[in-house]
Design a protein around this motif. Structure first.
Motif, PDB file in Angstrom:
ATOM      1  N   GLN A  27       0.829  -1.196   0.000  1.00  0.00           N
ATOM      2  CA  GLN A  27       0.000   0.000   0.000  1.00  0.00           C
ATOM      3  C   GLN A  27       0.868   1.253   0.000  1.00  0.00           C
ATOM      4  N   TYR A  39      -5.548   9.544  -0.355  1.00  0.00           N
ATOM      5  CA  TYR A  39      -6.005   8.183  -0.642  1.00  0.00           C
ATOM      6  C   TYR A  39      -4.855   7.195  -0.512  1.00  0.00           C
ATOM      7  N   ARG A  50      -6.659  -1.646  -5.482  1.00  0.00           N
ATOM      8  CA  ARG A  50      -7.544  -1.268  -4.373  1.00  0.00           C
ATOM      9  C   ARG A  50      -7.240   0.192  -4.067  1.00  0.00           C
ATOM     10  N   GLU A  52      -8.476   3.422  -1.658  1.00  0.00           N
ATOM     11  CA  GLU A  52      -9.243   3.828  -0.483  1.00  0.00           C
ATOM     12  C   GLU A  52      -9.115   5.341  -0.331  1.00  0.00           C
ATOM     13  N   ASN A 105     -14.025   5.229   5.261  1.00  0.00           N
ATOM     14  CA  ASN A 105     -13.378   5.639   4.017  1.00  0.00           C
ATOM     15  C   ASN A 105     -14.071   4.970   2.838  1.00  0.00           C
ATOM     16  N   LEU A 107     -13.901   2.740   0.060  1.00  0.00           N
ATOM     17  CA  LEU A 107     -13.011   1.645  -0.330  1.00  0.00           C
ATOM     18  C   LEU A 107     -13.522   1.026  -1.616  1.00  0.00           C
ATOM     19  N   THR A 108     -12.666   0.986  -2.636  1.00  0.00           N
ATOM     20  CA  THR A 108     -13.057   0.465  -3.939  1.00  0.00           C
ATOM     21  C   THR A 108     -12.001  -0.467  -4.497  1.00  0.00           C
TER      22      THR A 108
END
Length: 113
Positions: A27, A39, A50, A52, A105, A107-108
């Protein structure tokens, strides 16, 4: 001697500005200056990410939502993508009658087709 010194300065500046993407699964914390959004992004595979978006208050949710669409398009270099929202969608009431609860948050997962 002086010419070689002048050549080394731009090379040193370019080396200092280089960016190395983190390995898959790691991340990274980023900031979008245009949309003013913090983000986190994790590359899950060559075509899957991913993302966020850090919750920044009810008033900024629209900006965060637009950011995620534009960012997904950039990640996939303009190709078709699938955006899966995992959590963080907020209700939209112009004048809420009850206090708003804490929202997580946004989150996708973005998958490039």
């Amino acid at each position: 001697m002086r010419n070689s010194s002048l050549l080394l300065i731009p090379c040193a500046l370019l080396a200092a500005c280089s960016y190395t993407a983190p390995p898959i699964g790691e991340q990274e914390k980023l900031y979008d200056f245009d949309e003013r959004v913090h983000y986190y992004q994790t590359k899950l595979s060559s075509k899957k990410y991913r993302v966020e978006v850090v919750e920044d208050g009810y008033q900024n949710f629209q900006r965060q939502s637009v950011f995620i669409l534009r960012h997904a398009n950039n990640l996939c270099k303009g190709r078709t993508f699938t955006l899966k929202v995992i959590k963080g969608v907020q209700e939209y009431d112009r004048f809420p009658t009850t206090p708003r609860k804490y929202e997580p948050n946004l989150l996708t997962e973005v998958t490039c087709d």
